[in-house]
Scaffold this motif. Structure first.
Motif, PDB file in Angstrom:
ATOM      1  N   UNK A  17      30.053  13.043  -2.654  1.00  0.00           N
ATOM      2  CA  UNK A  17      29.275  11.945  -2.083  1.00  0.00           C
ATOM      3  C   UNK A  17      27.794  12.219  -2.250  1.00  0.00           C
ATOM      4  N   UNK A  18      27.009  11.160  -2.238  1.00  0.00           N
ATOM      5  CA  UNK A  18      25.554  11.284  -2.205  1.00  0.00           C
ATOM      6  C   UNK A  18      25.092  10.715  -0.866  1.00  0.00           C
ATOM      7  N   UNK A  19      24.491  11.575  -0.049  1.00  0.00           N
ATOM      8  CA  UNK A  19      24.038  11.186   1.287  1.00  0.00           C
ATOM      9  C   UNK A  19      22.561  10.837   1.186  1.00  0.00           C
ATOM     10  N   UNK A  20      22.244   9.583   1.475  1.00  0.00           N
ATOM     11  CA  UNK A  20      20.885   9.068   1.272  1.00  0.00           C
ATOM     12  C   UNK A  20      20.169   8.844   2.606  1.00  0.00           C
ATOM     13  N   UNK A  21      18.903   9.267   2.640  1.00  0.00           N
ATOM     14  CA  UNK A  21      18.082   9.145   3.836  1.00  0.00           C
ATOM     15  C   UNK A  21      16.634   8.870   3.441  1.00  0.00           C
ATOM     16  N   UNK A  22      15.819   8.578   4.443  1.00  0.00           N
ATOM     17  CA  UNK A  22      14.365   8.543   4.264  1.00  0.00           C
ATOM     18  C   UNK A  22      13.781   9.749   4.970  1.00  0.00           C
ATOM     19  N   UNK A  28      12.384   8.145  -0.147  1.00  0.00           N
ATOM     20  CA  UNK A  28      13.842   8.235  -0.222  1.00  0.00           C
ATOM     21  C   UNK A  28      14.291   9.603  -0.720  1.00  0.00           C
ATOM     22  N   UNK A  29      15.397  10.085  -0.157  1.00  0.00           N
ATOM     23  CA  UNK A  29      15.958  11.364  -0.551  1.00  0.00           C
ATOM     24  C   UNK A  29      17.478  11.231  -0.548  1.00  0.00           C
ATOM     25  N   UNK A  30      18.140  12.105  -1.272  1.00  0.00           N
ATOM     26  CA  UNK A  30      19.605  12.123  -1.296  1.00  0.00           C
ATOM     27  C   UNK A  30      20.071  13.530  -1.632  1.00  0.00           C
ATOM     28  N   UNK A  31      21.255  13.879  -1.149  1.00  0.00           N
ATOM     29  CA  UNK A  31      21.867  15.163  -1.475  1.00  0.00           C
ATOM     30  C   UNK A  31      23.333  14.944  -1.791  1.00  0.00           C
ATOM     31  N   UNK A  32      23.873  15.780  -2.668  1.00  0.00           N
ATOM     32  CA  UNK A  32      25.308  15.758  -2.940  1.00  0.00           C
ATOM     33  C   UNK A  32      26.004  16.524  -1.824  1.00  0.00           C
ATOM     34  N   UNK A  33      27.148  16.019  -1.386  1.00  0.00           N
ATOM     35  CA  UNK A  33      27.911  16.666  -0.317  1.00  0.00           C
ATOM     36  C   UNK A  33      29.401  16.483  -0.581  1.00  0.00           C
ATOM     37  N   UNK A 100      16.662   4.083  -5.901  1.00  0.00           N
ATOM     38  CA  UNK A 100      16.863   3.921  -4.468  1.00  0.00           C
ATOM     39  C   UNK A 100      16.589   2.469  -4.074  1.00  0.00           C
ATOM     40  N   UNK A 101      17.462   1.911  -3.252  1.00  0.00           N
ATOM     41  CA  UNK A 101      17.309   0.529  -2.808  1.00  0.00           C
ATOM     42  C   UNK A 101      17.240   0.519  -1.287  1.00  0.00           C
ATOM     43  N   UNK A 102      16.244  -0.190  -0.746  1.00  0.00           N
ATOM     44  CA  UNK A 102      16.088  -0.286   0.713  1.00  0.00           C
ATOM     45  C   UNK A 102      17.230  -1.109   1.291  1.00  0.00           C
ATOM     46  N   UNK A 103      17.894  -0.561   2.272  1.00  0.00           N
ATOM     47  CA  UNK A 103      18.987  -1.267   2.943  1.00  0.00           C
ATOM     48  C   UNK A 103      18.423  -2.318   3.899  1.00  0.00           C
ATOM     49  N   UNK A 104      19.131  -3.406   4.021  1.00  0.00           N
ATOM     50  CA  UNK A 104      18.746  -4.435   4.992  1.00  0.00           C
ATOM     51  C   UNK A 104      19.427  -4.186   6.332  1.00  0.00           C
ATOM     52  N   UNK A 105      20.287  -3.174   6.388  1.00  0.00           N
ATOM     53  CA  UNK A 105      21.105  -2.937   7.573  1.00  0.00           C
ATOM     54  C   UNK A 105      20.601  -1.764   8.402  1.00  0.00           C
ATOM     55  N   UNK A 106      20.245  -0.662   7.724  1.00  0.00           N
ATOM     56  CA  UNK A 106      19.803   0.545   8.424  1.00  0.00           C
ATOM     57  C   UNK A 106      18.558   1.115   7.763  1.00  0.00           C
ATOM     58  N   UNK A 107      17.989   2.144   8.390  1.00  0.00           N
ATOM     59  CA  UNK A 107      16.806   2.829   7.860  1.00  0.00           C
ATOM     60  C   UNK A 107      17.219   3.966   6.937  1.00  0.00           C
TER      61      UNK A 107
END
Length: 195
Positions: A17-22, A28-33, A100-107
């Motif tokens: 999985x790729x876990x994406x955060x700000x 934007x950042x992401x890590x493989x998990x 990276x695409x900004x979500x309309x649902x969460x941060x």
């Protein structure tokens, strides 16, 4: 005969999985998990095991939200890079060309190139040892139309997700179906009450 093996984090298959955060700076950042899985049906939740030393852990702790993106087998090189590089001082997205695409649902952002993106909000945190178990409630699922079957739901054969073998440190792809859930074992149920 079975032999005894020292305890290691062993479970087959492990999802990739790729876990994406700000980050705190809004980058934007992401890590493989791979230490992850479904942990509850009602409400639908995903669990992740992440080390406190990871930038993603800091970002999740600060914002309380994250995206779980499921990469396809065509993204193995990009996904691996997201797992070996730190987002503390590097923009992994510009390095790999991922979007990276900004979500309309969460941060939290999602990755355009991944066929599935799952928006999660933190419900629980449990510090276990080297990792913190993060339980995220699934708020929304975004799926590419091309990744959905005739019934309109995600189809593993179309997604072609990556799997991980932690002992061989190797990525795999999904194989052929070997049975139908909730029906393959029905032959045993027919005689359930017979001696």
């Amino acid at each position: 005969m079975k032999k005894s093996i020292s305890p290691v984090p062993l479970l087959y298959p492990s999802p990739v999985l790729l876990i994406c955060t700000y980050g705190s700076d809004g980058r934007p950042d992401a890590m493989a998990a791979s230490w992850a899985g479904v942990c509850c049906s009602e409400p639908p939740c995903i669990s992740l095991g992440i080390r406190k030393t990871r930038q993603t852990w800091e970002n999740i702790k600060d914002r309380g939200e994250f995206m779980v993106c499921i990469p396809s087998e065509t993204l193995v090189e990009e996904t691996d890079f997201f797992g070996i590089a730190s987002g503390k001082n590097l923009d992994k997205f510009s390095k790999t060309g991922m979007t990276p695409v900004k979500s309309e649902i969460i941060e939290a952002p999602y990755i355009e190139e991944c066929p599935i993106a799952i928006a999660c909000r933190v419900r629980n945190l449990m510090h276990i040892g080297s990792h913190t178990l993060i339980v995220g409630e699934i708020l929304s699922i975004l799926a590419d139309e091309e990744a959905c079957g005739e019934d309109g739901t995600p189809d593993m054969d179309l997604i072609r997700p990556l799997l991980y073998d932690s002992q061989k440190k190797t990525y795999y792809t999904v194989g052929e179906p070997s049975g139908k859930a909730f029906s393959s074992g029905m032959k045993f149920r027919r005689n359930l009450y017979e001696p």
